[in-house]
Each structure stands twice: as C-alpha cells, then as structure tokens.
Design an enzyme around this catalytic site. Structure first.
Site, PDB file in Angstrom:
ATOM      1  N   SER A   1       0.857  -1.183   0.000  1.00 31.95           N
ATOM      2  CA  SER A   1       0.000   0.000   0.000  1.00 31.95           C
ATOM      3  C   SER A   1       0.895   1.234   0.000  1.00 31.95           C
ATOM      4  O   SER A   1       2.039   1.190   0.479  1.00 31.95           O
ATOM      5  CB  SER A   1      -0.888   0.008   1.239  1.00 31.95           C
ATOM      6  OG  SER A   1      -1.534   1.254   1.418  1.00 31.95           O
TER       7      SER A   1
ATOM      8  N   TYR B   1      -0.911  -0.837  10.434  1.00 25.33           N
ATOM      9  CA  TYR B   1      -1.199  -1.164   9.033  1.00 25.33           C
ATOM     10  C   TYR B   1      -0.065  -0.679   8.129  1.00 25.33           C
ATOM     11  O   TYR B   1       0.492  -1.446   7.343  1.00 25.33           O
ATOM     12  CB  TYR B   1      -2.525  -0.551   8.592  1.00 25.33           C
ATOM     13  CG  TYR B   1      -2.860  -0.857   7.157  1.00 25.33           C
ATOM     14  CD1 TYR B   1      -3.455  -2.063   6.806  1.00 25.33           C
ATOM     15  CD2 TYR B   1      -2.557   0.045   6.132  1.00 25.33           C
ATOM     16  CE1 TYR B   1      -3.739  -2.362   5.481  1.00 25.33           C
ATOM     17  CE2 TYR B   1      -2.840  -0.241   4.813  1.00 25.33           C
ATOM     18  CZ  TYR B   1      -3.432  -1.453   4.494  1.00 25.33           C
ATOM     19  OH  TYR B   1      -3.700  -1.750   3.173  1.00 25.33           O
TER      20      TYR B   1
END
Length: 257
Positions: A138, A148
C-alpha cells in the site's frame, strides 16, 4: 498453460487479478475464507474463460490456513507460476484502541503469511528458472501511520530485498502499492469513505493491468497511478516529523469515522 495462485481472491484487488489472469488464459488457484464465494467465483471464471479454477479455503490469520497454502505452493506436480499475495485487512482505531489480538492477527496475515507463502512459491520457481510473485502492499507503507502502514512497509522492504537475492534466477518479485481502491476493505473495517475525495479512488481492473505491466518490465516496486506517483514523490521530500503530523491528520480526515 500456466497457473496463478491468488490469496484474498473473492473481492477487490484479488478479484480483479483473478478476472484479468483468467481472461489471459491462466489456470487459477483461488484462496479465501468463504467457500461458497470461492466456488461461485471459480464457476464463473471457468464458464466465462474456459480455464481451470481450483478452490482452496484458508484463513491466513490461522496456522492451518497458512500451512495449507504452503503445501499447495510446494506441490511440484502442479506448479504455480505466479503468486499474488493479496489477502489483508485494516483495523479501525488508533494504537492502543485496537486490541493486541487484532494487531497480531494483522501481522500474521500481512507479514508472516507473505513471508512463508513467498518462500514456498519461490523455491520451486527458482528450480524451474521462472516464476513471479506480487505482494500487495500500500502507499501507506511510505508514511508513519500505525500498524497497518508498518506492516505494509515490511512487505515492501522484504519483497525488494528478496528480489535482489533472487536476481538472475528467472524469478521476479514485486511489491504493489496502490492507494484507495473501491473494494470491501473499508466496509469490513468499519471505516467511513464518504469524505475521501473522488480523485483519490483507483479502479481495481486498471490497477491490475498496470501492475502486471510493471511485473513484466522487471520492476520490484509498482505504484500504479500517476496521481499516487506524484504524491509519493512529495512524501520522499517531506521531513519525517512534518510527514508524521500530516499523516495523522489525513488519517483522521480520510480514515475511520
């Protein structure tokens, strides 16, 4: 006929990879937690494209799930030519607001599963002298934004390091770093998306086409959109302290409600 194994294949980026690879004539091994959705997906892709689609139900947050996919990747009688490590999720909440069990579950899926499945796939690929791995990370990997982002930063660093170690073997590895993509990701995490600007959203099918083109070019990192490439250029130039503050404010504005 070559075979691709895709984790998290039933929705979002994983489903887009499945559609594109099936259309290109690849047989598939579809991996996700929901057996019914997997079977429906396999039937649709087989009927539409005439490829063979194998179903493997596995939860990569569990030891048994990772082990079952490792076993399939290591089956040299049925070689896998392309692995797409796409399975992943987000947790709603800041650090210490999310339970430690959920944090560790994320690391199990994003880091341990990626490490083990990449190793299980690339060992026979190296012996055959060909193969590819796409590890879906990401753009959050490039900004200081919680567990994350940290887990996705690990995916990028691991993938690029492994790619260097396997250079010259015929095995290609690439970290794919998309931005916001319209999938089930945010809904599953309970995150609001109404306040995310329209220009920040990417189309999953176009993203996959760009990613596969980058893999064919031998790139080890793919940021598949000019808008996000520009943003990442700004990120590289910004001081880390300033970047942390901006990332925190952006997370509150565009992240969970």
């Amino acid at each position: 006929m070559t075979t691709a194994l895709i984790t998290g294949s039933t929705a979002g980026i994983g489903a887009a990879f499945a559609r594109r690879l099936a259309a290109d004539g690849h047989d598939l091994v579809l991996v996700a937690r929901d057996t019914q959705r997997l079977q429906e997906q396999a039937t649709e892709l087989h009927d539409r494209h005439g490829i063979e689609a194998e179903v493997l139900t596995a939860d990569l947050a569990e030891e048994d799930g990772i082990s079952s996919v490792e076993k399939r990747l290591g089956d040299r009688r049925r070689p896998v030519d392309l692995l797409v490590n796409n399975a992943g999720f987000g947790n709603k909440g800041r650090f210490l607001e999310v339970s430690m069990a959920d944090e560790l579950r994320m690391l199990k899926v994003h880091c341990e599963a990626v490490l083990r499945l990449t190793a299980a796939a690339t060992a026979p690929m190296r012996d055959r002298g060909r193969g590819g791995v796409v590890n879906v990370a990401s753009v959050a990997a490039f900004v200081p934004r919680g567990t994350y982002g940290a887990s996705k930063a690990w995916v990028v660093q691991f993938t690029q390091g492994a790619a260097r170690d396997l250079a010259g073997t015929g095995v290609r590895l690439m970290a794919l770093c998309p931005g916001f993509v319209r999938t089930e990701f945010h809904e599953r995490a309970g995150m609001g998306t109404d306040n995310i600007p329209g220009w920040m959203w990417l189309d999953a099918d176009k993203l996959v086409s760009s990613a596969l083109a980058d893999l064919a070019r031998g790139r080890t990192l793919s940021v598949p959109d000019p808008r996000y490439k520009a943003l990442m250029g700004v990120v590289k130039l910004a001081p880390r302290g300033l970047l942390g503050g901006v990332s925190s404010r952006a997370g509150r504005k565009y992240g969970p409600k």
